[in-house]
Design a protein around this motif. Structure first.
Motif, PDB file in Angstrom:
ATOM      1  N   ARG A  45       5.298  -6.930  -1.789  1.00 32.94           N
ATOM      2  CA  ARG A  45       4.850  -6.457  -3.175  1.00 32.94           C
ATOM      3  C   ARG A  45       4.244  -5.243  -3.157  1.00 32.94           C
ATOM      4  O   ARG A  45       3.489  -4.603  -2.198  1.00 32.94           O
ATOM      5  N   ASN A  46       4.207  -4.619  -4.501  1.00 36.17           N
ATOM      6  CA  ASN A  46       3.423  -3.622  -4.770  1.00 36.17           C
ATOM      7  C   ASN A  46       2.048  -3.633  -4.802  1.00 36.17           C
ATOM      8  O   ASN A  46       1.524  -4.440  -5.750  1.00 36.17           O
ATOM      9  N   TYR A  47       1.009  -3.181  -4.083  1.00 30.58           N
ATOM     10  CA  TYR A  47      -0.172  -3.148  -4.081  1.00 30.58           C
ATOM     11  C   TYR A  47      -0.868  -2.693  -5.298  1.00 30.58           C
ATOM     12  O   TYR A  47      -1.796  -3.594  -5.855  1.00 30.58           O
ATOM     13  N   ASN A  48      -0.477  -1.735  -5.959  1.00 29.07           N
ATOM     14  CA  ASN A  48      -1.108  -1.198  -7.277  1.00 29.07           C
ATOM     15  C   ASN A  48      -0.773  -2.288  -8.223  1.00 29.07           C
ATOM     16  O   ASN A  48      -1.859  -2.599  -8.980  1.00 29.07           O
ATOM     17  N   ASP A  49       0.404  -2.952  -8.234  1.00 30.82           N
ATOM     18  CA  ASP A  49       0.649  -3.988  -9.394  1.00 30.82           C
ATOM     19  C   ASP A  49      -0.326  -5.275  -9.065  1.00 30.82           C
ATOM     20  O   ASP A  49      -0.994  -5.760 -10.045  1.00 30.82           O
TER      21      ASP A  49
END
Length: 261
Positions: free
Chosen positions: A2-6
């Motif tokens: 998963r994208n951490y920023n999202d």
């Protein structure tokens, strides 16, 4: 992966919604508090906040799991597991003492990597992700550079839920007090850890904390250049027990002192 920023943005939105609800809520009367454990109170505000946060997180990240202090306290496994304290500092909230927060940590593929702490009263949001740094607004956070104990400001939490820890804690407290410039206890571990990440506290320790107390703050401190471990130096802090957090120099010093005390 998963994208951490999202995931940070998802946690920020959920925390902001809960924080707004808490600010609008009137603390219940003392006769409406529920004592779920020794000196440990919970109210409908806590429960409503956790349900609100869980709904938002699972809607925005389908299939994610929730570990929450009030409604779902059992540890879970999955691609994304959120570790939630809907109102860290409930006793402060109940008394109108302005130190409480919403805390949301994120474990991705078994690794703690996302942290958001929303200071409810001040409406300030701390956020961090693995490799992305720790931030408040557009300001990057960094732990303090103070290395001399005599200049250190130390944060702590009292072991008020476990009577058997009081005597060893008081010995530790005396030893730390003799060697530092001051000790502070404000009653919300998530905000204590945010203060370590921001360099306002140089080091922090507490003997009895749960995963939801520390998950988000651990990411903040580590991404701000600090260390958070158990008393034995273990990096695995998502259980129940003691933690020590601080800049690298004073973290090492405090662990050594506590072990000898």
């Amino acid at each position: 992966m998963r994208n951490y920023n999202d995931l940070v943005k998802v946690a920020e939105r959920a925390a902001a919604r809960a924080a707004a609800y808490i600010r609008s809520a009137r603390p219940p009367r003392a006769e409406d508090w529920t004592e779920k454990g020794r000196h440990d109170f919970v109210t409908e505000v806590d429960r409503a906040c956790e349900a609100m946060i869980a709904e938002a997180l699972t809607r925005d990240v389908p299939g994610s799991q929730i570990v929450g202090e009030e409604l779902t306290p059992e540890l879970a496994t999955g691609d994304v597991v959120w570790i939630v304290d809907p109102l860290d500092g409930t006793t402060n909230f109940l008394h109108g003492y302005p130190q409480y927060a919403v805390s949301i940590g994120g474990v991705v593929s078994g690794t703690l990597g996302v942290g958001v702490v929303h200071d409810v009263v001040r409406d300030v949001v701390y956020r961090a992700s693995t490799g992305g740094g720790a931030w408040v607004g557009d300001q990057r956070l960094a732990v303090s550079t103070i290395a001399e104990p005599k200049r250190a400001l130390v944060g702590t939490g009292f072991p008020f839920k476990q009577e058997g820890l009081i005597e060893p804690y008081l010995r530790q407290f005396a030893a730390v007090m003799e060697r530092t410039s001051g000790i502070r206890r404000a009653g919300a571990a998530a905000l204590d850890l945010a203060d370590v990440a921001a360099g306002r506290l140089d080091v922090f320790w507490e003997l009895s904390l749960a995963p939801w107390d520390v998950a988000a703050g651990v990411v903040l401190v580590r991404e701000a250049g600090g260390r958070v471990t158990r008393l034995d130096g273990s990096e695995d802090v998502l259980g129940h027990g003691a933690i020590v957090a601080g800049n690298p120099a004073l973290h090492r010093w405090l662990i050594d002192l506590l072990r000898k005390t």
